[in-house]
Design a protein around this motif. Structure first.
Motif, mmCIF file in Angstrom:
data_model
loop_
_atom_site.group_PDB
_atom_site.id
_atom_site.type_symbol
_atom_site.label_atom_id
_atom_site.label_comp_id
_atom_site.label_asym_id
_atom_site.label_seq_id
_atom_site.Cartn_x
_atom_site.Cartn_y
_atom_site.Cartn_z
ATOM 1 N N GLU A 36 17.758 -6.166 -3.816
ATOM 2 C CA GLU A 36 16.837 -5.034 -3.933
ATOM 3 C C GLU A 36 16.329 -4.907 -5.366
ATOM 4 O O GLU A 36 15.152 -4.596 -5.601
ATOM 5 C CB GLU A 36 17.527 -3.746 -3.499
ATOM 6 C CG GLU A 36 17.839 -3.671 -2.014
ATOM 7 C CD GLU A 36 18.555 -2.387 -1.641
ATOM 8 O OE1 GLU A 36 18.203 -1.333 -2.196
ATOM 9 O OE2 GLU A 36 19.483 -2.440 -0.811
ATOM 10 N N GLU A 37 17.234 -5.123 -6.332
ATOM 11 C CA GLU A 37 16.847 -5.025 -7.741
ATOM 12 C C GLU A 37 15.798 -6.075 -8.096
ATOM 13 O O GLU A 37 14.849 -5.795 -8.841
ATOM 14 C CB GLU A 37 18.073 -5.187 -8.642
ATOM 15 C CG GLU A 37 19.068 -4.044 -8.584
ATOM 16 C CD GLU A 37 19.950 -4.079 -7.345
ATOM 17 O OE1 GLU A 37 19.938 -5.119 -6.637
ATOM 18 O OE2 GLU A 37 20.629 -3.075 -7.073
ATOM 19 N N LYS B 181 0.835 -1.202 0.000
ATOM 20 C CA LYS B 181 0.000 0.000 0.000
ATOM 21 C C LYS B 181 0.870 1.252 0.000
ATOM 22 O O LYS B 181 0.569 2.234 -0.687
ATOM 23 C CB LYS B 181 -0.923 -0.008 1.224
ATOM 24 C CG LYS B 181 -2.016 -1.058 1.177
ATOM 25 C CD LYS B 181 -2.835 -1.059 2.453
ATOM 26 C CE LYS B 181 -3.892 -2.153 2.416
ATOM 27 N NZ LYS B 181 -4.668 -2.214 3.680
ATOM 28 N N GLN B 182 1.952 1.213 0.784
ATOM 29 C CA GLN B 182 2.872 2.357 0.813
ATOM 30 C C GLN B 182 3.507 2.591 -0.551
ATOM 31 O O GLN B 182 3.668 3.740 -0.985
ATOM 32 C CB GLN B 182 3.957 2.117 1.860
ATOM 33 C CG GLN B 182 3.488 2.165 3.297
ATOM 34 C CD GLN B 182 4.628 1.959 4.273
ATOM 35 O OE1 GLN B 182 5.720 2.494 4.094
ATOM 36 N NE2 GLN B 182 4.387 1.183 5.313
ATOM 37 N N LEU B 183 3.864 1.506 -1.241
ATOM 38 C CA LEU B 183 4.476 1.638 -2.566
ATOM 39 C C LEU B 183 3.499 2.227 -3.576
ATOM 40 O O LEU B 183 3.882 3.054 -4.419
ATOM 41 C CB LEU B 183 4.976 0.278 -3.045
ATOM 42 C CG LEU B 183 6.284 -0.210 -2.404
ATOM 43 C CD1 LEU B 183 6.540 -1.665 -2.772
ATOM 44 C CD2 LEU B 183 7.463 0.664 -2.858
ATOM 45 N N ILE B 184 2.251 1.798 -3.514
ATOM 46 C CA ILE B 184 1.233 2.346 -4.416
ATOM 47 C C ILE B 184 1.043 3.839 -4.151
ATOM 48 O O ILE B 184 0.983 4.655 -5.086
ATOM 49 C CB ILE B 184 -0.101 1.592 -4.238
ATOM 50 C CG1 ILE B 184 0.042 0.153 -4.734
ATOM 51 C CG2 ILE B 184 -1.225 2.299 -5.000
ATOM 52 C CD1 ILE B 184 -1.159 -0.719 -4.432
ATOM 53 N N THR C 111 10.975 11.396 -2.304
ATOM 54 C CA THR C 111 9.991 10.349 -2.628
ATOM 55 C C THR C 111 10.693 9.101 -3.144
ATOM 56 O O THR C 111 10.332 7.974 -2.782
ATOM 57 C CB THR C 111 8.992 10.858 -3.690
ATOM 58 O OG1 THR C 111 8.326 12.029 -3.188
ATOM 59 C CG2 THR C 111 7.949 9.789 -4.015
ATOM 60 N N ASP C 112 11.711 9.304 -3.989
ATOM 61 C CA ASP C 112 12.486 8.165 -4.502
ATOM 62 C C ASP C 112 13.229 7.453 -3.370
ATOM 63 O O ASP C 112 13.333 6.212 -3.359
ATOM 64 C CB ASP C 112 13.482 8.639 -5.559
ATOM 65 C CG ASP C 112 12.797 9.068 -6.846
ATOM 66 O OD1 ASP C 112 11.636 8.651 -7.057
ATOM 67 O OD2 ASP C 112 13.412 9.813 -7.625
ATOM 68 N N ALA C 113 13.746 8.236 -2.426
ATOM 69 C CA ALA C 113 14.456 7.642 -1.291
ATOM 70 C C ALA C 113 13.505 6.814 -0.427
ATOM 71 O O ALA C 113 13.863 5.732 0.064
ATOM 72 C CB ALA C 113 15.126 8.731 -0.452
ATOM 73 N N LYS C 114 12.283 7.317 -0.254
ATOM 74 C CA LYS C 114 11.286 6.574 0.526
ATOM 75 C C LYS C 114 10.930 5.266 -0.165
ATOM 76 O O LYS C 114 10.739 4.225 0.490
ATOM 77 C CB LYS C 114 10.022 7.418 0.710
ATOM 78 C CG LYS C 114 10.184 8.609 1.628
ATOM 79 C CD LYS C 114 10.553 8.192 3.047
ATOM 80 C CE LYS C 114 9.441 7.442 3.736
ATOM 81 N NZ LYS C 114 9.770 7.097 5.136
ATOM 82 N N LYS C 115 10.850 5.301 -1.483
ATOM 83 C CA LYS C 115 10.574 4.072 -2.227
ATOM 84 C C LYS C 115 11.671 3.045 -1.985
ATOM 85 O O LYS C 115 11.392 1.854 -1.763
ATOM 86 C CB LYS C 115 10.467 4.376 -3.727
ATOM 87 C CG LYS C 115 10.232 3.135 -4.583
ATOM 88 C CD LYS C 115 10.238 3.480 -6.054
ATOM 89 C CE LYS C 115 10.088 2.218 -6.910
ATOM 90 N NZ LYS C 115 10.110 2.521 -8.363
ATOM 91 N N SER C 116 12.918 3.493 -2.010
ATOM 92 C CA SER C 116 14.049 2.591 -1.764
ATOM 93 C C SER C 116 13.971 1.992 -0.368
ATOM 94 O O SER C 116 14.269 0.807 -0.163
ATOM 95 C CB SER C 116 15.373 3.332 -1.941
ATOM 96 O OG SER C 116 15.526 3.786 -3.275
ATOM 97 N N GLU C 117 13.554 2.805 0.611
ATOM 98 C CA GLU C 117 13.413 2.312 1.977
ATOM 99 C C GLU C 117 12.350 1.216 2.062
ATOM 100 O O GLU C 117 12.538 0.198 2.748
ATOM 101 C CB GLU C 117 13.036 3.460 2.914
ATOM 102 C CG GLU C 117 14.158 4.448 3.178
ATOM 103 C CD GLU C 117 13.717 5.563 4.108
ATOM 104 O OE1 GLU C 117 12.628 5.447 4.717
ATOM 105 O OE2 GLU C 117 14.457 6.564 4.238
ATOM 106 N N ILE C 118 11.242 1.418 1.362
ATOM 107 C CA ILE C 118 10.162 0.423 1.387
ATOM 108 C C ILE C 118 10.615 -0.866 0.728
ATOM 109 O O ILE C 118 10.309 -1.966 1.204
ATOM 110 C CB ILE C 118 8.898 0.986 0.691
ATOM 111 C CG1 ILE C 118 8.404 2.244 1.400
ATOM 112 C CG2 ILE C 118 7.790 -0.074 0.679
ATOM 113 C CD1 ILE C 118 7.312 2.985 0.646
ATOM 114 N N ILE C 119 11.343 -0.740 -0.385
ATOM 115 C CA ILE C 119 11.844 -1.932 -1.083
ATOM 116 C C ILE C 119 12.778 -2.734 -0.182
ATOM 117 O O ILE C 119 12.720 -3.967 -0.131
ATOM 118 C CB ILE C 119 12.546 -1.527 -2.394
ATOM 119 C CG1 ILE C 119 11.508 -1.079 -3.415
ATOM 120 C CG2 ILE C 119 13.369 -2.694 -2.957
ATOM 121 C CD1 ILE C 119 12.075 -0.532 -4.694
ATOM 122 N N VAL C 120 13.642 -2.039 0.569
ATOM 123 C CA VAL C 120 14.533 -2.720 1.518
ATOM 124 C C VAL C 120 13.711 -3.405 2.605
ATOM 125 O O VAL C 120 14.039 -4.530 3.033
ATOM 126 C CB VAL C 120 15.530 -1.715 2.140
ATOM 127 C CG1 VAL C 120 16.290 -2.362 3.292
ATOM 128 C CG2 VAL C 120 16.503 -1.214 1.086
#
Length: 391
Positions: A186-187, A113-116, A162-171
């Motif tokens: 991560e990739e 949900k956070q990623l969306i 926003t991009d940094a937050k996306k990276s955090e969620i992916i991790v």
């Protein structure tokens, strides 16, 4: 002698799940047995899930057993006055679906949900950035241009955040998957999350280890029954139901791939091929700069077709793997049902469950999706566009 497969499952959870829950919460559990007495061992994610969900599974499994008792004597198809096996199976599938939802990992659901939300917010930011740049280009007042330029810089900083937050969620997703024994880069996580079947893959990746943990504890409580073959049979019946739950989950995923995702990608491919043929005709007729524009469009369309074919290949690979896994699981399920029907269990059922624990690892390995990393950003963007169209 033999009895109907589910005739005496009605009281399974009354003694079975209560005993198992007691065992899980006691100091005599499998994990704690292996630990030094002086150390407190933190339970794993799957162990915590077993304890957390016993009660909810108790209610639904008990209801399934009641339905199966009625299903045994029902006609094959429903009639005007009498409910058939098919309708009872619909009721069972609904309960299995509820169990699936119950043991789905809440953390992963929250991350998705956070990623969306993150992706939607980024689209809005990029749209606002385009408008600001347009205003900057058509503004002739020096002060206005300076204000717009400052706003552009501020917005670009927000986009970077926003991009940094996306990276955090992916991790966070990566770490959560590792809790369930799935280790990916991560990739690979990012590539997986772009796919239209990401939800199903993530669900199976987390739910199957939980089911495996349930089976492990059933093996333990069955062993505790000693020579009580009737109790052993009840616990083994619960194990059979866990296999049935996995088959249900696999069927749902196979149906999505067979009747929704792959047909959708086929339609997208068909449209893209037609567009390419139309553009080729226009290229042959065009002159001057228009010919160059058409040729550039054609190159982009061909790249899109390449992405479509890669997407389809991955979906077909996922389908093949899940069907192979289901075939492997189905064979063991049929053996388990036949064993359950056998009243005179002349072997150690606990050992049988424990030996079959390897089955869950085999099934997970068989149905594990291809986790690729994109070679370039353009291919990644094409996958995102295709996923959006298919959704």
């Amino acid at each position: 002698m033999a009895q109907p497969a589910y005739a005496d499952w009605k009281d399974t959870l009354n003694s079975g799940l209560d005993k198992a829950k007691e065992l899980v919460n006691s100091s005599d559990s499998i994990t704690l047995d292996l630990a030094p007495a002086s150390k407190e061992i933190k339970p794993t994610v799957t162990e915590e899930s077993v304890v957390e969900h016993w009660e909810s599974l108790n209610k639904r499994f008990s209801k399934i057993y009641e339905i199966k008792e009625k299903q045994e004597d029902a006609p094959k198809q429903s009639g005007f006055l009498k409910k058939g096996k098919d309708k009872y199976q619909d009721d069972i599938n609904e309960l299995l679906g509820q169990i699936f939802e119950t043991i789905s990992d809440e953390d992963l659901e929250d991350y998705k949900k956070q990623l969306i939300k993150n992706a939607d917010y980024r689209k809005e930011q990029l749209s606002d950035l385009s408008k600001l740049k347009e205003n900057y280009r058509f503004s002739f007042d020096a002060d206005d241009k300076e204000k717009i330029q400052n706003n552009i810089l501020k917005l670009e900083e927000k986009i970077a955040y926003t991009d940094a937050k996306k990276s955090e969620i992916i991790v966070a997703v990566q770490n959560r998957l590792s809790d369930f024994g799935t280790y990916v880069t991560e990739e690979q996580v990012e590539a997986l999350l772009i796919k239209v079947n990401a939800d199903d893959i993530l669900s199976m990746t987390t739910i199957f280890p939980i089911i495996s943990e349930f089976a492990n504890y059933l093996g333990q409580v069955t062993q505790d029954t000693g020579e009580d073959l009737e109790a052993a049979k009840k616990y083994y019946g619960m194990y059979v139901m866990l296999l049935e739950l996995q088959l249900f989950i696999q069927d749902q995923y196979i149906n999505k791939l067979d009747y929704t995702f792959i047909p959708q990608i086929n339609e997208l491919r068909k449209s893209n091929v037609k567009l390419i043929e139309d553009t080729k005709r226009l290229v042959r007729k065009a002159k001057g700069n228009n010919k160059n524009v058409y040729q550039n469009n054609l190159d982009n369309q061909r790249f899109t077709l390449k992405a479509v074919d890669l997407y389809k290949k991955q979906l077909q690979s996922d389908l093949k793997k899940i069907k192979n896994a289901k075939y492997r699981l189905k064979e063991d399920y049929l053996v388990a049902v036949n064993t359950y029907k056998t009243v005179d269990l002349s072997f150690n059922v606990a050992n049988l469950i424990n030996e079959n624990s390897k089955l869950f690892d085999d099934v997970m390995n068989l149905q594990a999706p291809d986790l690729i990393s994109f070679e370039n950003e353009k291919m990644k963007e094409e996958f995102e566009k295709l996923t959006a169209q298919m959704q």
